[in-house]
Design a protein around this motif. Sequence first.
Motif, PDB file in Angstrom:
ATOM      1  N   UNK A  54       0.846  -1.185   0.000  1.00 18.51           N
ATOM      2  CA  UNK A  54       0.000   0.000   0.000  1.00 18.51           C
ATOM      3  C   UNK A  54       0.885   1.240   0.000  1.00 18.51           C
ATOM      4  N   UNK A  55       0.693   2.080  -0.994  1.00 21.66           N
ATOM      5  CA  UNK A  55       1.400   3.346  -1.085  1.00 21.66           C
ATOM      6  C   UNK A  55       0.376   4.457  -0.928  1.00 21.66           C
ATOM      7  N   UNK A  56       0.620   5.357   0.019  1.00 24.20           N
ATOM      8  CA  UNK A  56      -0.322   6.435   0.305  1.00 24.20           C
ATOM      9  C   UNK A  56       0.258   7.770  -0.131  1.00 24.20           C
ATOM     10  N   UNK A  57      -0.499   8.491  -0.934  1.00 25.45           N
ATOM     11  CA  UNK A  57      -0.137   9.842  -1.334  1.00 25.45           C
ATOM     12  C   UNK A  57      -1.110  10.800  -0.663  1.00 25.45           C
ATOM     13  N   UNK A  58      -0.603  11.547   0.300  1.00 24.65           N
ATOM     14  CA  UNK A  58      -1.438  12.491   1.038  1.00 24.65           C
ATOM     15  C   UNK A  58      -1.313  13.878   0.449  1.00 24.65           C
ATOM     16  N   UNK A  59      -2.426  14.420  -0.014  1.00 26.55           N
ATOM     17  CA  UNK A  59      -2.434  15.723  -0.665  1.00 26.55           C
ATOM     18  C   UNK A  59      -2.807  16.824   0.307  1.00 26.55           C
ATOM     19  N   UNK A  60      -2.045  17.901   0.296  1.00 24.33           N
ATOM     20  CA  UNK A  60      -2.359  19.069   1.104  1.00 24.33           C
ATOM     21  C   UNK A  60      -1.459  19.213   2.314  1.00 24.33           C
ATOM     22  N   UNK A  61      -1.433  20.421   2.837  1.00 26.68           N
ATOM     23  CA  UNK A  61      -0.591  20.714   3.988  1.00 26.68           C
ATOM     24  C   UNK A  61      -1.198  20.220   5.295  1.00 26.68           C
ATOM     25  N   UNK A  62      -2.499  19.953   5.322  1.00 29.43           N
ATOM     26  CA  UNK A  62      -3.175  19.531   6.546  1.00 29.43           C
ATOM     27  C   UNK A  62      -3.335  18.018   6.645  1.00 29.43           C
ATOM     28  N   UNK A  63      -2.738  17.261   5.724  1.00 23.57           N
ATOM     29  CA  UNK A  63      -2.909  15.813   5.696  1.00 23.57           C
ATOM     30  C   UNK A  63      -2.391  15.203   7.003  1.00 23.57           C
ATOM     31  N   UNK A  64      -3.088  14.179   7.490  1.00 25.96           N
ATOM     32  CA  UNK A  64      -2.647  13.452   8.684  1.00 25.96           C
ATOM     33  C   UNK A  64      -1.593  12.442   8.227  1.00 25.96           C
ATOM     34  N   UNK A  65      -0.372  12.922   8.066  1.00 25.62           N
ATOM     35  CA  UNK A  65       0.686  12.118   7.475  1.00 25.62           C
ATOM     36  C   UNK A  65       1.057  10.917   8.339  1.00 25.62           C
ATOM     37  N   UNK A  66       1.069  11.067   9.650  1.00 23.62           N
ATOM     38  CA  UNK A  66       1.455   9.943  10.507  1.00 23.62           C
ATOM     39  C   UNK A  66       0.486   8.780  10.349  1.00 23.62           C
ATOM     40  N   UNK A  67      -0.787   9.069  10.177  1.00 22.72           N
ATOM     41  CA  UNK A  67      -1.805   8.044   9.931  1.00 22.72           C
ATOM     42  C   UNK A  67      -1.479   7.274   8.649  1.00 22.72           C
ATOM     43  N   UNK A  68      -1.192   7.990   7.582  1.00 23.99           N
ATOM     44  CA  UNK A  68      -0.886   7.359   6.295  1.00 23.99           C
ATOM     45  C   UNK A  68       0.445   6.608   6.338  1.00 23.99           C
ATOM     46  N   UNK A  69       1.416   7.173   7.034  1.00 24.92           N
ATOM     47  CA  UNK A  69       2.729   6.547   7.125  1.00 24.92           C
ATOM     48  C   UNK A  69       2.645   5.203   7.839  1.00 24.92           C
ATOM     49  N   UNK A  70       1.954   5.170   8.961  1.00 24.42           N
ATOM     50  CA  UNK A  70       1.802   3.913   9.705  1.00 24.42           C
ATOM     51  C   UNK A  70       1.051   2.889   8.863  1.00 24.42           C
ATOM     52  N   UNK A  71      -0.035   3.303   8.256  1.00 28.80           N
ATOM     53  CA  UNK A  71      -0.852   2.380   7.476  1.00 28.80           C
ATOM     54  C   UNK A  71      -0.069   1.800   6.292  1.00 28.80           C
ATOM     55  N   UNK A  72       0.710   2.622   5.615  1.00 30.93           N
ATOM     56  CA  UNK A  72       1.486   2.112   4.482  1.00 30.93           C
ATOM     57  C   UNK A  72       2.603   1.187   4.956  1.00 30.93           C
ATOM     58  N   UNK A  73       3.267   1.519   6.040  1.00 26.12           N
ATOM     59  CA  UNK A  73       4.341   0.662   6.551  1.00 26.12           C
ATOM     60  C   UNK A  73       3.808  -0.674   7.052  1.00 26.12           C
ATOM     61  N   UNK A  74       2.599  -0.680   7.598  1.00 25.89           N
ATOM     62  CA  UNK A  74       1.974  -1.938   8.028  1.00 25.89           C
ATOM     63  C   UNK A  74       1.700  -2.854   6.841  1.00 25.89           C
ATOM     64  N   UNK A  75       1.663  -2.271   5.658  1.00 27.23           N
ATOM     65  CA  UNK A  75       1.298  -3.022   4.454  1.00 27.23           C
ATOM     66  C   UNK A  75       2.387  -2.965   3.389  1.00 27.23           C
ATOM     67  N   UNK A  76       3.631  -3.051   3.811  1.00 30.26           N
ATOM     68  CA  UNK A  76       4.786  -3.159   2.915  1.00 30.26           C
ATOM     69  C   UNK A  76       4.881  -2.038   1.891  1.00 30.26           C
ATOM     70  N   UNK A  77       4.549  -0.832   2.302  1.00 30.21           N
ATOM     71  CA  UNK A  77       4.603   0.297   1.383  1.00 30.21           C
ATOM     72  C   UNK A  77       5.222   1.512   2.024  1.00 30.21           C
ATOM     73  N   UNK A  78       4.902   2.662   1.492  1.00 31.29           N
ATOM     74  CA  UNK A  78       5.414   3.919   2.012  1.00 31.29           C
ATOM     75  C   UNK A  78       4.401   5.021   1.734  1.00 31.29           C
ATOM     76  N   UNK A  79       4.561   6.099   2.463  1.00 31.82           N
ATOM     77  CA  UNK A  79       3.679   7.252   2.284  1.00 31.82           C
ATOM     78  C   UNK A  79       4.507   8.440   1.815  1.00 31.82           C
ATOM     79  N   UNK A  80       3.879   9.298   1.051  1.00 32.61           N
ATOM     80  CA  UNK A  80       4.501  10.542   0.614  1.00 32.61           C
ATOM     81  C   UNK A  80       3.468  11.649   0.730  1.00 32.61           C
ATOM     82  N   UNK A  81       3.969  12.818   1.084  1.00 32.23           N
ATOM     83  CA  UNK A  81       3.118  14.000   1.185  1.00 32.23           C
ATOM     84  C   UNK A  81       3.279  14.805  -0.099  1.00 32.23           C
ATOM     85  N   UNK A  82       2.164  15.215  -0.685  1.00 27.88           N
ATOM     86  CA  UNK A  82       2.172  16.072  -1.871  1.00 27.88           C
ATOM     87  C   UNK A  82       1.777  17.473  -1.400  1.00 27.88           C
TER      88      UNK A  82
END
Length: 115
Positions: A51-79
Motif C-alpha cells: 500500500x502506497x499512500x499519497x497524502x495531498x495538502x498541507x493539513x494531511x494526517x501524514x502519521x496516519x498514512x505513514x503507519x498504514x502504508x508501513x503496516x502493508x509493505x509500502x510507504x507514504x509521501x506527502x504532496x
Amino acid sequence: MLVKDRQEEKLPERSIDMIILLTDGMPNAGVSNIGEIQTNVHSAMGGNMSLFCLGFGNDVDYSFLDVMSKQNKGMARRIYEGSDAAVQLQGFYEEVASPLLLEVDLRYPRTQWTP
C-alpha cells in the motif's frame, strides 16, 4: 487487478501487486477511528500486496498514512500544495516503478562479544 488473477495474467516476475491511495488523509464517512481503519486495511490486504499512500495538502494526517502504508509493505509521501504536484508525483513514480528488493529477510548470527 485481483491477486488471484496474477497467475492467469502471466505478469513479469519482477512485478508486484500494489494499491496507490490518493487522499487528504482525513476520514469523513463510515469508520472514522484511525486505528480501526488501519486494522481494517491491514486485514483486507492480508499481506498480499503493498500500500502506497499519497497524502495531498498541507493539513494531511501524514502519521496516519505513514503507519498504514508501513503496516502493508509500502510507504507514504506527502504532496505539498505550494509546489508542483506533477514533479512530486514523478518522484514518487520513480521510487515505486522498479522495485529492486522484494520480501527481504535479513538474519544476523548471534555472536558473543568479549572485551
